[in-house]
Design a protein around this motif. Structure first.
Motif, short mmCIF file in Angstrom:
data_model
loop_
_atom_site.label_atom_id
_atom_site.label_comp_id
_atom_site.label_asym_id
_atom_site.label_seq_id
_atom_site.Cartn_x
_atom_site.Cartn_y
_atom_site.Cartn_z
N GLN A 57 0.86 -1.17 -0.08
CA GLN A 57 -0.06 0.02 -0.07
C GLN A 57 0.92 1.36 0.16
O GLN A 57 0.79 2.19 -0.84
CB GLN A 57 -0.92 -0.16 1.22
N LEU A 58 1.97 1.16 0.97
CA LEU A 58 2.75 2.63 0.81
C LEU A 58 3.64 2.59 -0.43
O LEU A 58 3.71 3.78 -0.88
CB LEU A 58 3.72 2.34 2.10
N GLN A 59 4.17 1.58 -0.96
CA GLN A 59 4.78 1.56 -2.15
C GLN A 59 3.88 2.05 -3.34
O GLN A 59 4.36 2.76 -4.21
CB GLN A 59 5.37 0.04 -2.47
N ALA A 60 2.49 1.81 -3.48
CA ALA A 60 1.72 2.16 -4.67
C ALA A 60 1.42 3.62 -4.21
O ALA A 60 1.42 4.29 -5.52
CB ALA A 60 0.41 1.37 -4.32
N ARG A 61 1.34 4.11 -3.15
CA ARG A 61 0.97 5.62 -2.81
C ARG A 61 2.32 6.11 -3.25
O ARG A 61 2.10 7.58 -3.96
CB ARG A 61 0.74 5.79 -1.52
N GLY B 112 3.25 16.94 -1.42
CA GLY B 112 3.65 15.57 -1.83
C GLY B 112 4.92 15.10 -1.51
O GLY B 112 5.21 14.13 -1.08
N GLN B 113 6.10 16.24 -1.56
CA GLN B 113 7.30 15.73 -1.00
C GLN B 113 7.46 15.43 0.38
O GLN B 113 8.29 14.42 0.93
CB GLN B 113 8.24 16.97 -1.26
N HIS B 114 6.37 16.16 1.22
CA HIS B 114 6.58 15.79 2.69
C HIS B 114 5.89 14.29 2.81
O HIS B 114 6.54 13.62 3.81
CB HIS B 114 5.70 16.82 3.34
N GLU B 115 4.77 14.09 2.08
CA GLU B 115 4.25 12.59 2.41
C GLU B 115 5.33 11.81 1.89
O GLU B 115 5.26 10.59 2.30
CB GLU B 115 2.83 12.45 1.61
N ILE B 116 6.15 11.92 0.48
CA ILE B 116 7.27 10.99 0.19
C ILE B 116 7.96 10.59 1.26
O ILE B 116 8.43 9.45 1.57
CB ILE B 116 7.67 11.53 -0.83
N ARG B 117 8.45 11.64 1.97
CA ARG B 117 9.49 11.47 3.15
C ARG B 117 8.84 10.62 4.26
O ARG B 117 9.58 9.89 4.84
CB ARG B 117 9.76 12.86 3.61
N GLN B 118 7.58 10.94 4.60
CA GLN B 118 6.97 10.02 5.47
C GLN B 118 6.80 8.60 5.18
O GLN B 118 6.97 7.59 5.96
CB GLN B 118 5.44 10.43 5.75
N ILE B 119 6.34 8.36 3.83
CA ILE B 119 6.21 7.03 3.45
C ILE B 119 7.64 6.31 3.38
O ILE B 119 7.92 5.21 3.69
CB ILE B 119 5.74 7.23 1.84
N ASP B 120 8.62 7.08 2.91
CA ASP B 120 10.05 6.68 2.87
C ASP B 120 10.40 5.92 4.54
O ASP B 120 10.98 5.09 4.35
CB ASP B 120 11.04 7.47 2.41
N ALA B 121 10.03 6.91 5.35
CA ALA B 121 10.38 6.54 6.76
C ALA B 121 9.65 5.39 7.16
O ALA B 121 10.06 4.55 8.05
CB ALA B 121 10.18 7.73 7.63
N ALA B 122 8.41 5.27 6.85
CA ALA B 122 7.33 4.11 7.29
C ALA B 122 8.21 2.94 6.56
O ALA B 122 8.32 1.81 7.17
CB ALA B 122 6.19 4.37 6.83
N LEU B 123 8.68 2.84 5.14
CA LEU B 123 9.28 1.50 4.54
C LEU B 123 10.40 1.34 5.27
O LEU B 123 10.67 0.22 5.60
CB LEU B 123 9.43 2.01 3.16
N ALA B 124 11.21 2.06 5.79
CA ALA B 124 12.49 1.90 6.55
C ALA B 124 12.17 1.43 7.99
O ALA B 124 12.86 0.32 8.21
CB ALA B 124 13.16 3.18 6.70
N ARG B 125 10.98 1.67 8.56
CA ARG B 125 10.74 1.11 9.81
C ARG B 125 10.19 -0.23 9.61
O ARG B 125 10.22 -1.33 10.31
CB ARG B 125 9.50 1.84 10.33
N ILE B 126 9.46 -0.59 8.39
CA ILE B 126 8.86 -1.91 8.05
C ILE B 126 10.28 -2.67 7.85
O ILE B 126 10.36 -4.00 8.59
CB ILE B 126 8.29 -1.97 6.89
N GLU B 127 11.41 -2.26 7.16
CA GLU B 127 12.55 -3.14 6.83
C GLU B 127 13.24 -3.25 8.24
O GLU B 127 13.95 -4.37 8.23
CB GLU B 127 13.57 -2.33 5.92
N ALA B 128 13.20 -2.27 9.12
CA ALA B 128 14.19 -2.61 10.49
C ALA B 128 13.04 -3.38 11.29
O ALA B 128 13.80 -3.60 12.58
CB ALA B 128 14.08 -1.11 11.04
N GLY B 129 11.82 -3.80 11.04
CA GLY B 129 11.26 -4.44 11.96
C GLY B 129 10.39 -3.70 13.22
O GLY B 129 10.34 -4.08 14.16
#
Length: 112
Positions: free
Chosen positions: A14-18, A61-78
């Motif tokens: 979902q995050l990657q699609a957004r 949009g840039q702000h939301e992209i930073r939030q999504i990138d951070a969320a994806l990093a948290r997923i990778e970090a568990g």
């Protein structure tokens, strides 16, 4: 644990699609802003107002992209679904509404 993993996989998708949607939208905004200005003064004023709106959308949009990138990093970090401020688990309904959120409800209220 299998159910939690499916949820994380779904959240990641979902995050990657957004993210892809936002990146496409920002490219369109950049292309529009790169178009040469209209020489007619009345049209130029309207275009400048439109450019300001587009720039605002781009920044959002840039702000939301930073939030999504951070969320994806948290997923990778568990660490996804854990409040980055207090360490509490973020409620599932909150993650459904805002999958990129780094804060539980209490901390989000305190930050705002």
């Amino acid at each position: 644990m299998g159910e939690d993993m499916t949820t994380i996989v779904e959240r990641k998708a979902q995050l990657q699609a957004r993210l892809a949607e936002l990146q496409g939208r920002l490219k369109n905004i950049a292309d529009e802003l790169d178009n040469p200005a209209n020489p007619d003064w009345d049209d130029l004023a309207i275009e400048r107002e439109g450019d300001e709106v587009l720039e605002g959308l781009g920044l959002s949009g840039q702000h939301e992209i930073r939030q999504i990138d951070a969320a994806l990093a948290r997923i990778e970090a568990g660490e996804y679904g854990i409040c980055t401020r207090c360490g509490a688990e973020i409620a599932e309904p909150r993650l459904v509404l805002m999958p990129e959120t780094p804060f539980c409800q209490s901390c989000a209220g305190a930050v705002a």
